[in-house]
Motif scaffolding. Structure first.
Motif, PDB file in Angstrom:
ATOM      1  N   PRO A  29       0.838  -1.201   0.000  1.00 52.04           N
ATOM      2  CA  PRO A  29       0.000   0.000   0.000  1.00 52.04           C
ATOM      3  C   PRO A  29       0.876   1.256   0.000  1.00 52.04           C
ATOM      4  O   PRO A  29       1.904   1.311   0.672  1.00 52.04           O
ATOM      5  N   LEU A  30       0.445   2.279  -0.760  1.00 51.27           N
ATOM      6  CA  LEU A  30       1.204   3.515  -0.880  1.00 51.27           C
ATOM      7  C   LEU A  30       0.500   4.648  -0.145  1.00 51.27           C
ATOM      8  O   LEU A  30      -0.729   4.722  -0.117  1.00 51.27           O
ATOM      9  N   SER A  31       1.289   5.544   0.432  1.00 50.54           N
ATOM     10  CA  SER A  31       0.755   6.767   1.027  1.00 50.54           C
ATOM     11  C   SER A  31       1.540   7.930   0.455  1.00 50.54           C
ATOM     12  O   SER A  31       2.651   8.227   0.906  1.00 50.54           O
ATOM     13  N   TYR A  41      -2.900  12.590   7.141  1.00 50.21           N
ATOM     14  CA  TYR A  41      -2.045  12.430   5.973  1.00 50.21           C
ATOM     15  C   TYR A  41      -2.868  11.801   4.843  1.00 50.21           C
ATOM     16  O   TYR A  41      -3.012  10.586   4.760  1.00 50.21           O
ATOM     17  N   LYS A  42      -3.410  12.624   3.966  1.00 47.60           N
ATOM     18  CA  LYS A  42      -4.261  12.134   2.875  1.00 47.60           C
ATOM     19  C   LYS A  42      -3.394  11.808   1.663  1.00 47.60           C
ATOM     20  O   LYS A  42      -2.571  12.620   1.231  1.00 47.60           O
ATOM     21  N   THR A  43      -3.599  10.639   1.087  1.00 49.94           N
ATOM     22  CA  THR A  43      -2.793  10.222  -0.062  1.00 49.94           C
ATOM     23  C   THR A  43      -3.368  10.741  -1.372  1.00 49.94           C
ATOM     24  O   THR A  43      -4.575  11.001  -1.489  1.00 49.94           O
ATOM     25  N   MET A  44      -2.501  10.899  -2.356  1.00 48.39           N
ATOM     26  CA  MET A  44      -2.930  11.200  -3.713  1.00 48.39           C
ATOM     27  C   MET A  44      -3.046   9.886  -4.482  1.00 48.39           C
ATOM     28  O   MET A  44      -2.509   8.853  -4.074  1.00 48.39           O
ATOM     29  N   ASN A 122      -8.930   2.639  -1.088  1.00 43.21           N
ATOM     30  CA  ASN A 122      -8.247   3.451  -0.082  1.00 43.21           C
ATOM     31  C   ASN A 122      -8.670   3.026   1.315  1.00 43.21           C
ATOM     32  O   ASN A 122      -9.793   2.549   1.507  1.00 43.21           O
ATOM     33  N   TYR A 123      -7.780   3.204   2.277  1.00 42.57           N
ATOM     34  CA  TYR A 123      -8.134   2.967   3.664  1.00 42.57           C
ATOM     35  C   TYR A 123      -7.260   3.843   4.557  1.00 42.57           C
ATOM     36  O   TYR A 123      -6.209   4.337   4.127  1.00 42.57           O
ATOM     37  N   ARG A 194      -3.280   8.181   8.860  1.00 41.04           N
ATOM     38  CA  ARG A 194      -2.682   8.292   7.532  1.00 41.04           C
ATOM     39  C   ARG A 194      -3.479   7.451   6.538  1.00 41.04           C
ATOM     40  O   ARG A 194      -3.882   6.330   6.851  1.00 41.04           O
ATOM     41  N   GLU A 195      -3.705   8.004   5.349  1.00 38.88           N
ATOM     42  CA  GLU A 195      -4.464   7.298   4.322  1.00 38.88           C
ATOM     43  C   GLU A 195      -3.521   6.568   3.368  1.00 38.88           C
ATOM     44  O   GLU A 195      -2.445   7.073   3.036  1.00 38.88           O
ATOM     45  N   TYR A 196      -3.932   5.394   2.952  1.00 38.10           N
ATOM     46  CA  TYR A 196      -3.162   4.575   2.014  1.00 38.10           C
ATOM     47  C   TYR A 196      -4.030   4.221   0.812  1.00 38.10           C
ATOM     48  O   TYR A 196      -5.260   4.146   0.912  1.00 38.10           O
TER      49      TYR A 196
END
Length: 245
Positions: A29-31, A41-44, A122-123, A194-196
């Motif tokens: 999973p990427l953040s 921390y919201k991911t793109m 996303n999670y 943090r979002e992934y």
């Protein structure tokens, strides 16, 4: 880590004449956090140019701390000044404290697309954010553990110094902390939301880059294609292809 790292590319004017396609397959999973996140921390969905710069420097083994990066950047600034180009650190550091060194040497030249797509979701999770206060005994307030040889000494001395004035007490605690810093964890952590993004696909990113950078990345790509993206937990497989040299 490599000891002899060639940074000569940073002394030449970038010439973005080489076309390539960067393929990134997430292995975890990427953040990918693009702006200063605040409390979340919201991911793109896709990496920014600055994140790709970090990816390329990771491939080249440029694992420099902030102090060394600043020294290298100052040297780059002097060289660019002679070349009639102004470099602004504030623009390069926008969004995070990471100071990229290769931003001038490539551009994203088209839309990012997905191939071999299977799934995406996303999670949010709690991430241990690292903090460091090497200048103050306040660092100890966040540490879960310190060297066992310091536990009793710290308790006895800090209790004794609490009877002093606030200024004198803090001064003695700071002095003790700095003297014993080798027995204290470098960082303390705090759980942070943090979002992934979990992506089972390959990102295709068209880029235009400097020929010297392309040659360096192609050489490294043949040795190892495993890097990280977004943060040190975001492992990816990278392939650079269709390069016109």
């Amino acid at each position: 880590m490599e000891r002899n790292i060639d940074l000569s590319i940073l002394r030449k004017l970038p010439e973005l004449q080489t076309q390539a396609v960067l393929e990134i397959r997430p292995l975890a999973p990427l953040s990918m956090v693009g702006e200063m996140p605040g409390s979340f921390y919201k991911t793109m969905k896709y990496p920014s140019k600055k994140m790709l710069c970090g990816l390329f420097e990771n491939m080249l083994g440029w694992h420099f701390d902030n102090k060394l990066r600043l020294e290298i950047f100052k040297d780059m600034t002097k060289v660019r000044k002679k070349q009639k180009i102004e470099l602004k650190k504030e623009q390069l550091k926008h969004g995070s404290t990471y100071l990229p060194l290769l931003m001038e040497y490539f551009d994203i030249s088209g839309n990012i697309s997905l191939k071999e797509f299977k799934s995406m979701f996303n999670y949010s999770d709690l991430w241990n954010r690292g903090y460091r206060r090497s200048d103050s005994n306040k660092h100890l307030n966040g540490c879960r553990n310190i060297d066992v040889s310091l536990v009793a000494e710290r308790y006895n001395l800090f209790t004794k110094w609490n009877d002093l004035s606030s200024k004198e007490s803090e001064s003695k605690k700071d002095e003790w902390f700095k003297y014993n810093i080798g027995k204290i964890p470098c960082f303390y952590t705090s759980p942070t939301p943090r979002e992934y993004i979990c992506l089972d696909a390959v990102m295709e990113i068209p880029i235009t880059l400097d020929l010297m950078l392309a040659e360096k990345l192609l050489t490294k790509n043949r040795i190892s294609s495993i890097c990280y993206l977004g943060n040190s937990e975001g492992w990816v497989n990278v392939e650079l292809k269709q390069v016109n040299i």
